[in-house]
Design a protein around this motif. Structure first.
Motif, PDB file in Angstrom:
ATOM      1  N   ARG A   1      39.410  38.597  51.918  1.00  0.00           N
ATOM      2  CA  ARG A   1      40.000  37.342  51.447  1.00  0.00           C
ATOM      3  C   ARG A   1      41.529  37.359  51.523  1.00  0.00           C
ATOM      4  NH1 ARG A   1      36.666  36.028  45.824  1.00  0.00           N
ATOM      5  NH2 ARG A   1      34.539  36.306  46.642  1.00  0.00           N
ATOM      6  N   GLY A   2      42.111  38.510  51.831  1.00  0.00           N
ATOM      7  CA  GLY A   2      43.561  38.600  51.961  1.00  0.00           C
ATOM      8  C   GLY A   2      44.307  38.754  50.653  1.00  0.00           C
ATOM      9  N   HIS A   3      43.656  39.227  49.614  1.00  0.00           N
ATOM     10  CA  HIS A   3      44.306  39.359  48.314  1.00  0.00           C
ATOM     11  C   HIS A   3      45.188  40.611  48.241  1.00  0.00           C
ATOM     12  CE1 HIS A   3      42.377  35.983  46.524  1.00  0.00           C
ATOM     13  NE2 HIS A   3      41.152  36.493  46.564  1.00  0.00           N
ATOM     14  N   LYS A   4      46.203  40.546  47.400  1.00  0.00           N
ATOM     15  CA  LYS A   4      47.038  41.693  47.070  1.00  0.00           C
ATOM     16  C   LYS A   4      46.448  42.310  45.802  1.00  0.00           C
ATOM     17  CE  LYS A   4      50.002  40.373  50.250  1.00  0.00           C
ATOM     18  NZ  LYS A   4      50.194  41.106  51.523  1.00  0.00           N
ATOM     19  N   PHE A   5      45.983  43.548  45.869  1.00  0.00           N
ATOM     20  CA  PHE A   5      45.320  44.129  44.707  1.00  0.00           C
ATOM     21  C   PHE A   5      45.473  45.639  44.696  1.00  0.00           C
ATOM     22  CE2 PHE A   5      42.225  44.677  48.023  1.00  0.00           C
ATOM     23  CZ  PHE A   5      41.482  45.787  47.681  1.00  0.00           C
ATOM     24  N   VAL A   6      45.277  46.200  43.517  1.00  0.00           N
ATOM     25  CA  VAL A   6      45.188  47.651  43.345  1.00  0.00           C
ATOM     26  C   VAL A   6      44.003  47.922  42.423  1.00  0.00           C
ATOM     27  CG1 VAL A   6      47.627  48.191  43.725  1.00  0.00           C
ATOM     28  CG2 VAL A   6      46.855  47.565  41.443  1.00  0.00           C
ATOM     29  N   ARG A   7      43.317  49.021  42.708  1.00  0.00           N
ATOM     30  CA  ARG A   7      42.178  49.407  41.858  1.00  0.00           C
ATOM     31  C   ARG A   7      42.247  50.900  41.582  1.00  0.00           C
ATOM     32  NH1 ARG A   7      37.343  51.672  42.397  1.00  0.00           N
ATOM     33  NH2 ARG A   7      37.359  51.650  44.671  1.00  0.00           N
TER      34      ARG A   7
ATOM     35  N   ALA B   1      39.623  53.354  39.780  1.00  0.00           N
ATOM     36  CA  ALA B   1      38.282  53.429  39.186  1.00  0.00           C
ATOM     37  C   ALA B   1      37.820  52.009  38.854  1.00  0.00           C
ATOM     38  CB  ALA B   1      38.279  54.354  37.981  1.00  0.00           C
ATOM     39  N   ASP B   2      37.498  51.738  37.588  1.00  0.00           N
ATOM     40  CA  ASP B   2      37.001  50.404  37.249  1.00  0.00           C
ATOM     41  C   ASP B   2      38.099  49.475  36.748  1.00  0.00           C
ATOM     42  OD1 ASP B   2      37.241  52.081  35.048  1.00  0.00           O
ATOM     43  OD2 ASP B   2      35.762  50.991  33.866  1.00  0.00           O
ATOM     44  N   ASP B   3      39.376  49.888  36.868  1.00  0.00           N
ATOM     45  CA  ASP B   3      40.505  49.010  36.531  1.00  0.00           C
ATOM     46  C   ASP B   3      41.001  48.332  37.805  1.00  0.00           C
ATOM     47  OD1 ASP B   3      40.524  49.619  33.832  1.00  0.00           O
ATOM     48  OD2 ASP B   3      41.835  51.351  34.101  1.00  0.00           O
ATOM     49  N   CYS B   4      40.868  47.008  37.877  1.00  0.00           N
ATOM     50  CA  CYS B   4      41.250  46.273  39.078  1.00  0.00           C
ATOM     51  C   CYS B   4      42.217  45.156  38.713  1.00  0.00           C
ATOM     52  CB  CYS B   4      40.012  45.680  39.756  1.00  0.00           C
ATOM     53  SG  CYS B   4      40.372  44.810  41.295  1.00  0.00           S
ATOM     54  N   ASN B   5      43.367  45.145  39.360  1.00  0.00           N
ATOM     55  CA  ASN B   5      44.376  44.097  39.182  1.00  0.00           C
ATOM     56  C   ASN B   5      44.617  43.396  40.511  1.00  0.00           C
ATOM     57  OD1 ASN B   5      44.650  44.780  36.519  1.00  0.00           O
ATOM     58  ND2 ASN B   5      46.798  45.368  36.645  1.00  0.00           N
ATOM     59  N   ILE B   6      44.528  42.064  40.503  1.00  0.00           N
ATOM     60  CA  ILE B   6      44.760  41.248  41.690  1.00  0.00           C
ATOM     61  C   ILE B   6      46.005  40.399  41.438  1.00  0.00           C
ATOM     62  CG2 ILE B   6      43.731  39.593  43.290  1.00  0.00           C
ATOM     63  CD1 ILE B   6      40.989  40.349  41.963  1.00  0.00           C
ATOM     64  N   TYR B   7      46.942  40.388  42.383  1.00  0.00           N
ATOM     65  CA  TYR B   7      48.235  39.730  42.175  1.00  0.00           C
ATOM     66  C   TYR B   7      48.296  38.455  43.010  1.00  0.00           C
ATOM     67  CZ  TYR B   7      49.336  43.958  39.728  1.00  0.00           C
ATOM     68  OH  TYR B   7      49.307  44.985  38.821  1.00  0.00           O
ATOM     69  N   VAL B   8      48.615  37.344  42.330  1.00  0.00           N
ATOM     70  CA  VAL B   8      48.655  36.033  42.967  1.00  0.00           C
ATOM     71  C   VAL B   8      49.959  35.329  42.590  1.00  0.00           C
ATOM     72  CG1 VAL B   8      46.141  35.806  43.026  1.00  0.00           C
ATOM     73  CG2 VAL B   8      47.404  35.012  41.009  1.00  0.00           C
ATOM     74  N   GLY B   9      50.170  34.155  43.195  1.00  0.00           N
ATOM     75  CA  GLY B   9      51.443  33.466  43.023  1.00  0.00           C
ATOM     76  C   GLY B   9      51.486  32.428  41.933  1.00  0.00           C
TER      77      GLY B   9
ATOM     78  N   ALA C   1      43.833  50.337  48.944  1.00  0.00           N
ATOM     79  CA  ALA C   1      44.172  49.813  47.618  1.00  0.00           C
ATOM     80  C   ALA C   1      43.403  50.499  46.507  1.00  0.00           C
ATOM     81  CB  ALA C   1      43.907  48.304  47.572  1.00  0.00           C
ATOM     82  N   SER C   2      42.508  51.429  46.863  1.00  0.00           N
ATOM     83  CA  SER C   2      41.755  52.198  45.871  1.00  0.00           C
ATOM     84  C   SER C   2      42.482  53.515  45.630  1.00  0.00           C
ATOM     85  CB  SER C   2      40.326  52.450  46.369  1.00  0.00           C
ATOM     86  OG  SER C   2      39.658  53.366  45.521  1.00  0.00           O
ATOM     87  N   TYR C   3      42.861  53.777  44.371  1.00  0.00           N
ATOM     88  CA  TYR C   3      43.699  54.931  44.058  1.00  0.00           C
ATOM     89  C   TYR C   3      43.012  55.950  43.144  1.00  0.00           C
ATOM     90  CZ  TYR C   3      47.559  52.215  45.999  1.00  0.00           C
ATOM     91  OH  TYR C   3      48.374  51.481  46.834  1.00  0.00           O
ATOM     92  N   GLY C   4      41.896  55.607  42.558  1.00  0.00           N
ATOM     93  CA  GLY C   4      41.307  56.472  41.548  1.00  0.00           C
ATOM     94  C   GLY C   4      40.470  57.602  42.115  1.00  0.00           C
ATOM     95  N   PHE C   5      40.735  58.836  41.665  1.00  0.00           N
ATOM     96  CA  PHE C   5      39.917  59.999  41.993  1.00  0.00           C
ATOM     97  C   PHE C   5      39.776  60.203  43.501  1.00  0.00           C
ATOM     98  CE2 PHE C   5      38.287  57.959  38.085  1.00  0.00           C
ATOM     99  CZ  PHE C   5      38.706  58.919  37.169  1.00  0.00           C
ATOM    100  N   ARG C   6      40.891  60.096  44.191  1.00  0.00           N
ATOM    101  CA  ARG C   6      40.866  60.287  45.638  1.00  0.00           C
ATOM    102  C   ARG C   6      41.891  61.341  46.040  1.00  0.00           C
ATOM    103  NH1 ARG C   6      41.385  55.009  49.020  1.00  0.00           N
ATOM    104  NH2 ARG C   6      40.820  56.551  50.598  1.00  0.00           N
ATOM    105  N   PRO C   7      41.585  62.155  47.054  1.00  0.00           N
ATOM    106  CA  PRO C   7      42.543  63.174  47.502  1.00  0.00           C
ATOM    107  C   PRO C   7      43.856  62.547  47.952  1.00  0.00           C
ATOM    108  CG  PRO C   7      40.372  63.535  48.485  1.00  0.00           C
ATOM    109  CD  PRO C   7      40.318  62.198  47.823  1.00  0.00           C
ATOM    110  N   GLY C   8      44.964  63.078  47.470  1.00  0.00           N
ATOM    111  CA  GLY C   8      46.276  62.600  47.886  1.00  0.00           C
ATOM    112  C   GLY C   8      46.713  61.316  47.235  1.00  0.00           C
ATOM    113  N   LYS C   9      45.936  60.786  46.274  1.00  0.00           N
ATOM    114  CA  LYS C   9      46.315  59.558  45.579  1.00  0.00           C
ATOM    115  C   LYS C   9      46.300  59.802  44.080  1.00  0.00           C
ATOM    116  CE  LYS C   9      44.776  56.081  48.947  1.00  0.00           C
ATOM    117  NZ  LYS C   9      45.940  55.198  48.940  1.00  0.00           N
ATOM    118  N   ARG C  10      47.095  59.042  43.353  1.00  0.00           N
ATOM    119  CA  ARG C  10      47.145  59.180  41.899  1.00  0.00           C
ATOM    120  C   ARG C  10      47.499  57.841  41.273  1.00  0.00           C
ATOM    121  NH1 ARG C  10      52.647  62.444  40.503  1.00  0.00           N
ATOM    122  NH2 ARG C  10      51.558  62.488  38.520  1.00  0.00           N
ATOM    123  N   GLY C  11      47.396  57.788  39.956  1.00  0.00           N
ATOM    124  CA  GLY C  11      47.677  56.549  39.246  1.00  0.00           C
ATOM    125  C   GLY C  11      49.085  56.039  39.451  1.00  0.00           C
TER     126      GLY C  11
END
Length: 467
Positions: free
Chosen positions: A261-267, A269-277, A153-163
């Motif tokens: 904790r089983g959360h649905k999230f994307v991050r 860098a320092d931008d983190c969004n957690i998706y709930v119902g 779920a971490s996408y920032g500054f990683r090989p093969g991943k982008r925003g």
């Protein structure tokens, strides 16, 4: 590559590594033997000869090329990227010895303030080009150790991943029914990283104490502000090649906690969004995650910018979602910023030719579209095209200036005589005239295409097709 560049590269290779190539299997003590036997003496995942790997010939050459490609401003020593290679031809042996012996001291970073898209400024630290080279070399060796263990779920500054991947994943969570987002904003994250906490996490996979010492020296190298050097007791300055990896290492604890904790999230860098119902679940998650960040990682959550809301109310990496069918679209702020840039490039008072103005627009909008073509609402780009062409008609109308010039140019474009004199004699403002039907007909889409302007709508289709 020119002969001069080939000669320079060859000279660098000779000066850099003529005396004693470092063997990959050499260890901190200098023992050479079976790599498998060496690994038996250290915990799994830890490597004790990382510094030798960092200064190895192939790694340093790759780091040098990357620093040269990235260019960038000079640091406190005013050495430019172009001066780096000639410097290394003369001084690499002594620089390498200083690194291996532990006597190398990074220079303070040059702090500059850059405007943020949302207002205010962000502190950017510019290391010297030599320090950027060494940080890049460290990054190339540490990334394979840490990155495979980071959360998906971490996408920032990683090989093969982008925003784009992060935004697409966020859209999928919302379509699955998690239609409330906990938007966590970390206040001045890069300025508040606790050095001891960070180094403890780096040491989980790095056993070479010389590398740990070198990284800490980069963290504590200080900053130059208005001619004065200040110590840095916390934070990792934005601007160095190593900072993004260090931020991911620290925030990986957050990723692992959210996954546990089983959360649905994307991050990103320092931008983190957690998706709930539900909003109630979002408020509960926001409170518990804030406590985790502030107590465990000693980071500060910006309560004013953090929120629990519908995803189409919040923005993420320049995008938001269309509330009806959850399609990705540009965030309103992204539209405002691109219009501000276009306005600056189409000022009536700018003393540039129309061809140069169009060249600058094409250059900027080409890069802009390469990112924002992720939007699934193509009509916006057609609307921007119409607005941009009106801006250009306004500039062209002012450049023609005199009535007789306008008459001559409009006649040359095939306008009817009545329309020619009606437009040329108009006393309306430049902007109102640019929107008039006669001028739209004379300076049509085909006219601007012939002048070399590339329409955003066409760019959008081309980029999407290439994807």
């Amino acid at each position: 590559m020119s002969r001069t560049q080939q000669k320079t590269l060859s000279l660098f290779d000779e000066a850099d590594f003529a005396e004693g190539r470092v063997k990959p299997e050499s260890t901190q003590s200098g023992h050479r033997g079976n790599p498998a036997q060496t690994k038996e003496t250290i915990p799994e995942g830890l490597v004790s000869d990382l510094l030798e790997q960092i200064v190895a010939a192939a790694n340093m050459r790759t780091a040098l090329k990357r620093v040269e490609q990235n260019k960038g401003a000079a640091g406190v020593d005013e050495m430019t990227v172009k001066q780096l290679r000639p410097f290394l031809l003369l001084h690499w042996p002594s620089l390498k010895e200083a690194l291996l012996s532990g006597t190398y001291r990074p220079l303070p970073v040059l702090r500059v303030e850059i405007p943020k898209p949302t207002g205010g400024t962000r502190s950017l630290g510019i290391p010297s080009v030599i320090d950027r080279l060494i940080q890049q070399a460290i990054l190339q060796v540490l990334t394979p150790l840490f990155d495979p263990h980071f959360s998906p779920a971490s996408y920032g500054f990683r090989p093969g991943k982008r925003g784009h991947d992060a935004v697409r994943q966020a859209r999928e969570y919302v379509r699955e029914g998690y239609d409330f987002v906990v938007d966590i904003d970390l206040e001045k994250f890069f300025d508040r990283v606790h050095h001891d906490l960070l180094m403890a996490r780096v040491a989980r996979k790095v056993s070479d104490k010389r590398v740990l010492r070198l990284i800490r020296r980069f963290l504590e190298s200080g900053v130059l502000v208005d001619g004065l050097v200040s110590a840095t007791e916390e934070g990792t300055p934005q601007g160095g090649p190593l900072s993004p990896l260090l931020s991911n290492i620290l925030l990986d604890d957050l990723d692992q906690e959210l996954s546990r904790r089983g959360h649905k999230f994307v991050r990103y860098a320092d931008d983190c969004n957690i998706y709930v119902g539900s909003r109630r679940a979002g408020e509960r998650v926001k409170a518990s995650v804030t406590a985790f960040l502030e107590c465990r990682l000693r980071l500060k959550v910006n309560e004013e910018k953090s929120a629990v809301a519908r995803p189409w109310v919040r923005k993420f990496l320049g995008f938001t979602l269309y509330h009806v069918d959850k399609r990705i679209r540009l965030a309103p702020g992204s539209v405002v910023r691109v219009k501000e840039k276009i306005r600056s490039l189409t000022k009536r008072s700018a003393g540039v030719s129309m061809s140069e103005r169009i060249r600058q627009l094409n250059q900027y909008l080409g890069g802009w579209m390469g990112y924002f073509a992720l939007s699934e609402i193509p009509s916006l780009f057609s609307e921007l095209d119409e607005w941009l062409r009106r801006r250009l008609r306004m500039c062209q109308w002012k450049q023609w200036k005199r009535t007789r010039t306008r008459v001559r140019e409009l006649r040359a474009l095939g306008m009817k005589e009545l329309d020619v004199w009606g437009a040329a004699g108009s006393r309306k403002s430049y902007w109102r005239t640019a929107g008039s039907a006669p001028l739209q007909k004379a300076l049509s889409n085909a006219y601007w295409q012939a002048q070399g302007l590339k329409a955003l709508a066409d760019r959008y289709q081309a980029v999407r097709k290439a994807w």
